[in-house]
Scaffold this active site. Structure first.
Site, PDB file in Angstrom:
ATOM      1  N   ARG A 297       0.861  -1.187   0.000  1.00  0.00           N
ATOM      2  CA  ARG A 297       0.000   0.000   0.000  1.00  0.00           C
ATOM      3  C   ARG A 297       0.894   1.233   0.000  1.00  0.00           C
ATOM      4  O   ARG A 297       1.690   1.425   0.923  1.00  0.00           O
ATOM      5  CB  ARG A 297      -0.911  -0.012   1.230  1.00  0.00           C
ATOM      6  CG  ARG A 297      -1.698   1.268   1.413  1.00  0.00           C
ATOM      7  CD  ARG A 297      -2.685   1.187   2.574  1.00  0.00           C
ATOM      8  NE  ARG A 297      -3.364   2.465   2.721  1.00  0.00           N
ATOM      9  CZ  ARG A 297      -3.262   3.270   3.785  1.00  0.00           C
ATOM     10  NH1 ARG A 297      -2.545   2.904   4.831  1.00  0.00           N
ATOM     11  NH2 ARG A 297      -3.880   4.419   3.803  1.00  0.00           N
TER      12      ARG A 297
ATOM     13  N   HIS B 171      -3.008  10.850   1.212  1.00  0.00           N
ATOM     14  CA  HIS B 171      -2.448  10.602   2.547  1.00  0.00           C
ATOM     15  C   HIS B 171      -1.851  11.927   3.039  1.00  0.00           C
ATOM     16  O   HIS B 171      -0.657  12.045   3.283  1.00  0.00           O
ATOM     17  CB  HIS B 171      -1.422   9.469   2.494  1.00  0.00           C
ATOM     18  CG  HIS B 171      -1.170   8.796   3.813  1.00  0.00           C
ATOM     19  ND1 HIS B 171      -1.293   7.439   4.002  1.00  0.00           N
ATOM     20  CD2 HIS B 171      -0.802   9.290   5.021  1.00  0.00           C
ATOM     21  CE1 HIS B 171      -0.994   7.127   5.260  1.00  0.00           C
ATOM     22  NE2 HIS B 171      -0.684   8.237   5.904  1.00  0.00           N
TER      23      HIS B 171
ATOM     24  N   GLU C 255      -7.396   8.077   6.681  1.00  0.00           N
ATOM     25  CA  GLU C 255      -7.702   8.663   7.991  1.00  0.00           C
ATOM     26  C   GLU C 255      -8.200  10.103   7.918  1.00  0.00           C
ATOM     27  O   GLU C 255      -7.543  11.028   8.394  1.00  0.00           O
ATOM     28  CB  GLU C 255      -6.473   8.592   8.905  1.00  0.00           C
ATOM     29  CG  GLU C 255      -5.943   7.188   9.111  1.00  0.00           C
ATOM     30  CD  GLU C 255      -4.874   7.102  10.204  1.00  0.00           C
ATOM     31  OE1 GLU C 255      -4.412   8.152  10.663  1.00  0.00           O
ATOM     32  OE2 GLU C 255      -4.526   5.978  10.584  1.00  0.00           O
TER      33      GLU C 255
ATOM     34  N   ASN D 207      -7.368   1.295  10.000  1.00  0.00           N
ATOM     35  CA  ASN D 207      -6.059   1.451  10.638  1.00  0.00           C
ATOM     36  C   ASN D 207      -6.263   1.376  12.138  1.00  0.00           C
ATOM     37  O   ASN D 207      -7.136   2.055  12.684  1.00  0.00           O
ATOM     38  CB  ASN D 207      -5.428   2.812  10.300  1.00  0.00           C
ATOM     39  CG  ASN D 207      -5.075   2.947   8.830  1.00  0.00           C
ATOM     40  OD1 ASN D 207      -5.187   1.988   8.066  1.00  0.00           O
ATOM     41  ND2 ASN D 207      -4.639   4.125   8.443  1.00  0.00           N
TER      42      ASN D 207
ATOM     43  N   TYR E 169      -4.126   1.214  16.005  1.00  0.00           N
ATOM     44  CA  TYR E 169      -2.883   1.241  16.792  1.00  0.00           C
ATOM     45  C   TYR E 169      -3.102   1.034  18.282  1.00  0.00           C
ATOM     46  O   TYR E 169      -2.305   0.403  18.950  1.00  0.00           O
ATOM     47  CB  TYR E 169      -2.143   2.569  16.558  1.00  0.00           C
ATOM     48  CG  TYR E 169      -1.578   2.674  15.162  1.00  0.00           C
ATOM     49  CD1 TYR E 169      -0.345   2.122  14.844  1.00  0.00           C
ATOM     50  CD2 TYR E 169      -2.302   3.288  14.139  1.00  0.00           C
ATOM     51  CE1 TYR E 169       0.168   2.180  13.558  1.00  0.00           C
ATOM     52  CE2 TYR E 169      -1.799   3.354  12.853  1.00  0.00           C
ATOM     53  CZ  TYR E 169      -0.567   2.799  12.561  1.00  0.00           C
ATOM     54  OH  TYR E 169      -0.074   2.855  11.279  1.00  0.00           O
TER      55      TYR E 169
ATOM     56  N   GLU F 199      -3.443  -0.456   8.082  1.00  0.00           N
ATOM     57  CA  GLU F 199      -2.259  -0.093   8.879  1.00  0.00           C
ATOM     58  C   GLU F 199      -2.380  -0.707  10.258  1.00  0.00           C
ATOM     59  O   GLU F 199      -3.450  -0.657  10.871  1.00  0.00           O
ATOM     60  CB  GLU F 199      -2.134   1.429   9.088  1.00  0.00           C
ATOM     61  CG  GLU F 199      -1.674   2.198   7.883  1.00  0.00           C
ATOM     62  CD  GLU F 199      -1.555   3.703   8.175  1.00  0.00           C
ATOM     63  OE1 GLU F 199      -1.308   4.087   9.335  1.00  0.00           O
ATOM     64  OE2 GLU F 199      -1.730   4.467   7.213  1.00  0.00           O
TER      65      GLU F 199
HETATM   66  C1  FCB Z   1      -1.287   6.771  11.021  1.00  0.00           C
HETATM   67  C2  FCB Z   1      -0.896   7.379   9.688  1.00  0.00           C
HETATM   68  C3  FCB Z   1       0.434   6.921   9.186  1.00  0.00           C
HETATM   69  C4  FCB Z   1       1.461   6.779  10.291  1.00  0.00           C
HETATM   70  C5  FCB Z   1       0.903   5.965  11.423  1.00  0.00           C
HETATM   71  C6  FCB Z   1       1.881   5.735  12.553  1.00  0.00           C
HETATM   72  O1  FCB Z   1      -2.167   7.625  11.669  1.00  0.00           O
HETATM   73  O2  FCB Z   1      -1.865   7.065   8.723  1.00  0.00           O
HETATM   74  O3  FCB Z   1       0.850   7.821   8.194  1.00  0.00           O
HETATM   75  O4  FCB Z   1       1.912   8.009  10.685  1.00  0.00           O
HETATM   76  O5  FCB Z   1      -0.247   6.591  11.932  1.00  0.00           O
END
Ligand code: FCB
Length: 464
Positions: free
Chosen positions: A76, A120, A165, A292, A294, A370
């Protein structure tokens, strides 16, 4: 025992143009809002900019060779709007398109499936000068740009995702002000949300008019698994979930904004920027939804007794901070373990999130576009990086995806963030997310232990 993934499940990595390419003024590229922002004193850590980044623009062949060596099945990347339509509207820059065309060809030659993100975060600066995402015209320009990319790459790229995002573009860019363009105004952020949604719909429509009917269209959202500090925060959870998740998901997938969220926010804006007919445009049919993930999100209502630290933004993870875009909720610091970003590590929260999306929007297949982690990597004397903490994070999160699939979620792919260490926005080069280490002096790439581990995951089609 290997936890095997379904046949056809794709393993990839993800990157983004401004974070890796460099070559910001070559072959006709013009400034984006991130060039302006990163060159503004005080906006990024140590004044870092993406001027050179990983120099991927010149080293893309080496990078594709690395991907092939890792056994990646998919990659990607994002197309830089300011390379392709340098001033945001009007003249198309052939040289910019040619770069992505060569990249796509090389990926395909290596058996790696390209997934192209159209936006992006690198908005052409002239569009920002005219209001950026607070201006409806930006959404129309995005539709035009999507047509250009669709015509040039649509014959070879099987899946496109429109926006990466939009939550970050709108709220970090126009409310918290910690991302470009650095505006701090909730009403502007809400206008940006709508114009990003509209851009997405116009982009899908534009793409569909120039690509084959088999081309898959998608969007990438950083959906949040929101929890409250106590049972008293149920309404704050509803509100933040609406502001972060449903304000994008509902118009895109159901053709309407959630009424409760609009009602929450009427003291900030009258929503006059939503025109008749917009909902139908935003509701353009999608083939797959990119998520995405985290870390989990913890919130409390503003009457909860918490007080935000003076000047706190979304990036002050250890402080109570206002949730950007609203004055009705705070984000609350969470317990560890943490990554180097200060983000709580909690893999089961990803399973919860995937199952929630599967439950509430059952018709749309999902992909993880992500997931990954920054840690303070140490380079050993022989140049290797023994990043056991990153391997543990990835192992647990890939396992969490497997758990969601086992429980019924239709997840089709996993794109690890990131292939390379890169420019981590306001944190500059201080945070390393790569499974390949980049020496920013020499630009030399070295596969970390996590990269070698991921090669095995792909070969085994699962984790132990
Ligand atoms: C996300 C972004 C990516 C990167 C990660 C850690 O929010 O999409 O570009 O910075 O975090």
């Amino acid at each position: 025992m290997t936890r095997t993934f379904p046949d056809g499940f794709l393993w990839g990595t993800a990157t983004a143009s401004y974070q890796i390419e460099g070559a910001v003024d070559e072959d006709g590229r013009k400034p984006s809002i991130w060039d302006t922002f990163s060159h503004t004193p005080g906006m990024t850590k140590d004044g870092d900019t993406g001027d050179v980044a990983d120099d991927h623009y010149h080293r893309f062949a080496e990078d594709v060779a690395l991907m092939a060596d890792l056994g990646l099945q998919a990659y990607r990347f994002s197309v830089a709007w300011p390379r392709v339509v340098p001033t945001g509207s009007g003249a198309v820059n052939r040289a910019g398109l040619d770069f992505y065309s060569r990249l796509v060809d090389l990926l395909l030659e290596n058996g790696i499936e390209p997934l192209a993100t159209l936006y992006h975060w690198d908005l052409p600066q002239p569009l920002q000068d005219a209001g950026g995402w607070t201006n409806r015209a930006t959404a129309e320009r995005f539709g035009e740009y999507a047509t250009v990319v669709g015509r040039a790459l649509g014959d070879r790229v099987p899946t496109f995702t429109t926006l990466n995002e939009p939550w970050c573009s709108a709220y970090l860019g126009y409310s918290a002000g910690v991302h470009a363009p650095g505006v701090q105004d909730n009403a502007s952020a809400l206008a940006a949300v709508h114009h990003l949604n509209l851009a997405h719909g116009l982009g899908v429509r534009a793409m569909r008019s120039v690509v084959a009917s088999t081309t898959a269209m998608s969007v990438t959202l950083n959906l949040q698994n929101v929890r409250g500090v106590s049972a008293d925060d149920t309404d704050a959870v509803r509100h933040v979930d609406g502001l972060s998740n449903r304000i994008f998901l509902d118009p895109m997938l159901r053709g309407m904004y959630p009424e409760d969220v609009l009602d929450d926010l009427r003291h900030i804006t009258d929503f006059a920027f939503i025109h008749d007919g917009d909902a139908a445009v935003i509701n353009a049919p999608l083939d797959v939804l990119g998520i995405n993930y985290y870390f989990p999100t913890l919130v409390a209502g503003t009457s909860s007794g918490y007080a935000p630290a003076e000047g706190a933004t979304r990036y002050d993870w250890n402080d109570v901070a206002p949730v950007p875009g609203t004055d009705l909720a705070y984000q609350i610091p969470q317990e560890g373990p943490y990554t180097a970003m200060g983000w709580r590590i909690e893999a089961p929260s990803l399973t919860e999130l995937l199952l929630r999306v599967h439950r509430d929007y059952p018709e749309i297949p999902l992909m993880i576009t992500e997931n990954g982690a920054a840690f303070d990597d140490v380079v050993a004397a022989d140049g290797t990086v023994h990043d056991a903490d990153r391997i543990a994070y990835l192992h647990d999160h890939i396992g969490a995806v497997h758990d969601a699939i086992t429980a019924g979620a239709d997840v089709r792919a996993y794109f690890l963030w990131s292939l390379l260490d890169n420019f981590e926005w306001a944190f500059g080069y201080s945070k390393r997310f790569g499974i390949v280490h980049v020496d920013y002096e020499t630009l030399e790439r070295t596969v970390k232990d996590s990269g070698n581990w991921y090669r095995e995951v792909i070969a085994n089609h699962g984790v132990n």
